[in-house]
Design a protein around this motif. Structure first.
Motif, PDB file in Angstrom:
ATOM      1  N   LEU A 108       0.834  -1.202   0.000  1.00 29.35           N
ATOM      2  CA  LEU A 108       0.000   0.000   0.000  1.00 29.35           C
ATOM      3  C   LEU A 108       0.871   1.255   0.000  1.00 29.35           C
ATOM      4  O   LEU A 108       0.575   2.229  -0.719  1.00 29.35           O
ATOM      5  N   PHE A 109       1.949   1.231   0.775  1.00 30.86           N
ATOM      6  CA  PHE A 109       2.894   2.357   0.759  1.00 30.86           C
ATOM      7  C   PHE A 109       3.461   2.549  -0.647  1.00 30.86           C
ATOM      8  O   PHE A 109       3.560   3.682  -1.139  1.00 30.86           O
ATOM      9  N   GLY A 110       3.847   1.456  -1.292  1.00 26.81           N
ATOM     10  CA  GLY A 110       4.411   1.550  -2.630  1.00 26.81           C
ATOM     11  C   GLY A 110       3.440   2.143  -3.634  1.00 26.81           C
ATOM     12  O   GLY A 110       3.819   2.955  -4.490  1.00 26.81           O
ATOM     13  N   LEU A 111       2.175   1.771  -3.541  1.00 27.94           N
ATOM     14  CA  LEU A 111       1.171   2.323  -4.452  1.00 27.94           C
ATOM     15  C   LEU A 111       0.979   3.817  -4.218  1.00 27.94           C
ATOM     16  O   LEU A 111       0.894   4.603  -5.174  1.00 27.94           O
ATOM     17  N   ALA A 112       0.903   4.204  -2.952  1.00 32.05           N
ATOM     18  CA  ALA A 112       0.737   5.627  -2.638  1.00 32.05           C
ATOM     19  C   ALA A 112       1.946   6.421  -3.093  1.00 32.05           C
ATOM     20  O   ALA A 112       1.822   7.536  -3.637  1.00 32.05           O
TER      21      ALA A 112
END
Length: 344
Positions: free
Chosen positions: A245-249
């Motif tokens: 999720l961090f990577g997508l954001a």
């Protein structure tokens, strides 16, 4: 102009929507240039404000983006005196929006100084003070831009239509004028067809893409908060999901930043395709992030009393910008013709 991030935590979310949105827009616009950014640094400041708004509250981000869009159009096409007067009004607390989507079967027309017809998807209806609208005219092709002072030339507002899963606080309603005479407080902006002029129409979409990217960051914030509060962040499966999720954001924010830079480094004919690509990348990131958030949080994500549920619903609705497939086609066609290229 100041690059200091606004402290949106001072806003009272429990206030009525009109007060809350007025204070939020004033906080976000403080220190900004209200016309088209004159250089990349000023553009970055604006995009960071939009990102911060979406991260905090997507409905506020939607209205702030429309406010800035209207003021930029007024600066770009309006007469200098009129633009200054309206920008001064914005600094004193006036709130602007752009209402362009036609009301089915009742397109807005300007005829002999009177407005008749309406708009759909009129965000901020009942909350903003001035609407920048496009109207058909009898004396030529293309639409005329008008700033309508809603206190003096108010439309009828149909609030029954906006029964959606999220973004309720954006007050996106149907509006209609019925043979309403324009007043001295209303004014024409620019020439027929100005609203549709490229590359500004398509490239300007990077503003709302920045709000979307902020919304994905806000989703990450909510999921992290949920896991930490329940002491579940050390579970390896949850940690892996949170990492994704961090990577997508992070990817969503990065494509907005990269695209903004390229808009100042490339020919204007490439700008619509570059922004179309950013729209597609952020849409994909947002949809994947929503799935991951539901997996992390489980049933709690669907309780209406949970703030994360509201943010998820808002993001799902706001990501649904029109014609996503057309954006991919635009990007693919430009790439095939070598108008845009990959680089690091």
């Amino acid at each position: 102009m100041t690059d200091a991030p606004p402290d949106l935590s001072i806003l009272d979310r429990s206030a009525d929507d009109g007060t809350y949105m007025a204070e939020g827009i004033a906080c976000l616009q403080n220190g900004l240039e209200l016309g088209d950014p004159s250089d990349i640094e000023r553009y970055r400041v604006l995009l960071r404000r939009l990102y911060a708004a979406g991260r905090f509250d997507l409905a506020l981000g939607r209205l702030f983006e429309g406010h800035i869009d209207a003021l930029q159009i007024i600066h770009r096409y309006g007469e200098a005196d009129a633009a200054k007067r309206l920008h001064d009004a914005a600094r004193r607390g006036a709130r602007f929006g752009v209402w362009n989507a036609p009301l089915a079967g009742e397109a807005l027309r300007l005829d002999d100084g009177r407005l008749d017809g309406g708009k759909a998807f009129a965000s901020g209806a009942g909350l903003i003070t001035h609407a920048l609208v496009t109207a058909d005219v009898a004396d030529g092709p293309g639409k005329q831009l008008l700033v309508v002072d809603l206190a003096h030339t108010p439309p009828d507002i149909d609030t029954r239509w906006w029964q959606v899963l999220g973004m309720q606080r954006s007050h996106t309603h149907l509006v209609r004028w019925r043979n309403a005479a324009l007043t001295a407080n209303d004014m024409r902006i620019g020439k027929l067809g100005d609203y549709e002029r490229e590359p500004w129409l398509s490239a300007g979409a990077l503003r709302f893409v920045a709000v979307h990217a902020g919304g994905i960051a806000g989703l990450f914030d909510g999921v992290r908060r949920h896991l930490v509060m329940r002491e579940r962040e050390s579970d390896p499966h949850q940690a892996a999901r949170l990492g994704r999720l961090f990577g997508l954001a992070d990817s969503a924010a990065a494509i907005v930043e990269r695209t903004a830079t390229r808009l100042y480094e490339t020919d204007a004919q490439t700008h619509p395709a570059l922004v179309a690509n950013a729209r597609s990348v952020v849409l994909d990131a947002g949809e994947q992030a929503l799935t991951l958030a539901q997996q992390c949080v489980g049933l709690s994500a669907f309780f209406e009393t949970d703030a994360l549920c509201g943010h998820m619903a808002d993001l799902m609705v706001y990501l649904r910008q029109p014609a996503p497939d057309a954006q991919r086609v635009k990007t693919g066609a430009a790439a095939a013709a070598r108008h845009i290229e990959l680089s690091l």
